[in-house]
Enzyme design. Structure first.
Site, short mmCIF file in Angstrom:
data_model
loop_
_atom_site.label_atom_id
_atom_site.label_comp_id
_atom_site.label_asym_id
_atom_site.label_seq_id
_atom_site.Cartn_x
_atom_site.Cartn_y
_atom_site.Cartn_z
N HIS B 122 98.96 124.88 0.50
CA HIS B 122 98.39 123.75 1.79
C HIS B 122 97.82 123.31 0.60
O HIS B 122 97.18 122.60 -0.50
CB HIS B 122 97.80 125.02 1.86
CG HIS B 122 96.54 124.74 2.82
ND1 HIS B 122 94.96 124.32 2.63
CD2 HIS B 122 96.33 123.78 3.45
CE1 HIS B 122 94.52 124.10 2.59
NE2 HIS B 122 95.29 123.13 3.78
N ASN B 124 95.34 119.62 1.54
CA ASN B 124 94.77 118.60 2.31
C ASN B 124 93.85 117.78 2.14
O ASN B 124 92.81 118.43 0.99
CB ASN B 124 93.59 119.25 3.88
CG ASN B 124 92.52 118.42 4.55
OD1 ASN B 124 92.10 119.21 4.24
ND2 ASN B 124 93.21 117.70 5.04
N THR B 125 94.11 116.73 2.21
CA THR B 125 92.74 115.81 1.87
C THR B 125 91.74 114.58 2.95
O THR B 125 93.09 113.88 4.24
CB THR B 125 92.46 114.91 0.38
OG1 THR B 125 93.77 114.16 0.82
CG2 THR B 125 92.62 115.99 -0.55
#
Lengths: 288, 288
Positions: B122, B124-125
């Site tokens: 996983h 996410n940014t």
């Protein structure tokens, strides 16, 4: 009433008798399908002083069968008593930080089925005491492939149980189930409904007898109607696409239980028995 | 800073470029495995005045590939702006009922893999603005069958990205991931960790440039290390028992996302795009 103990024991005896009757019937269905699957029973005891729950003792029996018709079916009967944590007690009917004694006995059943034509089902009834005493419970049908006949018969059986005990019971408890078993983020119901009731309070012994009789009739209605639906559909052939429909439908069921179901979240957040709490999750689910 | 728009656009351009590079690399891996799987891209737009979220406009692109190596991989880039609902605004960094304008642009990626020897991942940014502006994000590894070599290399890549930008970043952001990706009811972590950071605030343009450079390096670290782990393990044979281990592991992942993940719960409860929010759920999961 100062001591509901004999009544709790009668309720517990009923839940255990109902469990025995249901499990025998489900095993009979397995045999009709040519399987010798049977329930395994795992007793569990709880005799700890748990910092989060305030401390309770008791236990129960978790029955589990993995069969040919019943892909996985769990039936728990549990009977516990103790003290609610002061914080939690404030949110419970009839309890407070000062008066936090409680007892609970109940049966819960979740049955995800192998064949997508056969509806899955959930049933739960219970008797609780704090400074008050009440029954609660319900049953709801979860068909991946709905048949109007099955839905109608399921509702009719519950309606009959309701009508025998209160003129408004069926309408109220059906509406309560429709409200409760709803998945807001998908704007769909979890299944095709049933009944849900809670806080059916027992102000005196006569009220207890009436509410107990109703709760028994809910259990009997479940036992009379659900096996009939299973037998009707369990021999139907199904396609891989229909099986996939079922597995996706179970994904919604898992979403409901993990995101919204109050019993599940309460159990998870108060350090309950994980196996018993998550018995409600499907054996297999798909998110396509 | 009164207007972060040009900065949001630079961030968005980076997230889109990173997405393109990641998707190209993942498709290359599929080809190496003899598959011609490719990403499908579904653009979505949001231009509604939503009673719950206060109203926002914008959109994004959801990329999805179902391959031989990547059982299902979703990569979303979304860019929205609007007004937070007054109630919700009070809980958001730099926002209030009176000052509820916000913008958000980000990339999120979830990759459950076909082979249980290959870790799921996983990443996410994101860049957000209210009256404040900040970056957040992270990446964590979720191997059903953990290999110390893979875990070490994943952490080493993230450590290198962190160390180039802040002497305490790696320790802080690793600890944050360990704290965040934890399943209390099972008393286990979701995976073997990684980094998690939030509210990396941009008080001025120089701070924005520094935080943007860090966020870019996190993306580059992910892109450098994850494909290497995939290539190392994707050819390993696995048994049905190992596949079952993976499916049960995914059940835990689904529990985490549905019970605890703040982004998932926020999205579900504010009427977000269900397909994008629940992209994080596994294609198939098992509760035995």
């Amino acid at each position: 009433m100062s001591d509901w103990t004999p009544y709790s024991e009668r309720a517990r005896d009923w839940f255990e008798a109902l469990r025995d009757a249901i499990c025998a019937e489900f095993e009979a269905i397995e045999r009709e399908a040519g399987s010798d699957a049977a329930f395994d029973y795992a007793p569990w005891q709880r005799a700890t002083v748990d910092g989060e729950s305030g401390g309770e003792t008791g236990g129960g029996t978790r029955g589990l069968m993995k069969g040919k018709v019943f892909e996985k079916v769990g039936v728990n009967v549990s009977t516990v008593r103790g003290a609610l944590s002061p914080d939690f007690a404030a949110s419970i009917n009839g309890a407070s930080a000062q008066q936090n004694a409680f007892s609970a006995t109940g049966i819960s059943l979740v049955a995800p089925m192998a064949n997508p034509h056969v509806p899955a089902v959930h049933m739960n009834t219970r008797f609780l005491t704090t400074t008050k005493a009440w029954f609660g419970g319900g049953a709801d049908l979860n068909p991946p492939i709905p048949y109007a006949q099955d839905t109608d018969e399921f509702h009719a059986a519950l309606r009959e149980a309701c009508d025998a005990h209160g003129p408004d019971y069926y309408e109220r408890f059906k509406a309560w189930a429709d409200d409760y078993f709803y998945i807001p983020h998908r704007k769909v119901h979890r299944g095709v409904g049933g009944i849900f009731y809670d806080h059916l309070e027992c102000g005196d012994e006569a009220a207890w007898e009436a509410n107990f009789a109703f709760t028994q009739d809910v259990g009997r209605a479940f036992l009379s109607v659900f096996p009939q639906l299973v037998r009707r559909r369990m021999g139907l052939a199904f396609t891989p696409a229909e099986k996939l429909t079922q597995l996706e439908y179970r994904g919604r069921y898992a979403e409901f239980n993990l995101v919204y179901d109050r019993g599940t979240l309460f159990g998870l957040r108060t350090g309950g028995n994980i196996d018993a709490i998550l018995m409600s999750l499907p054996p297999e689910a798909v998110w396509s």
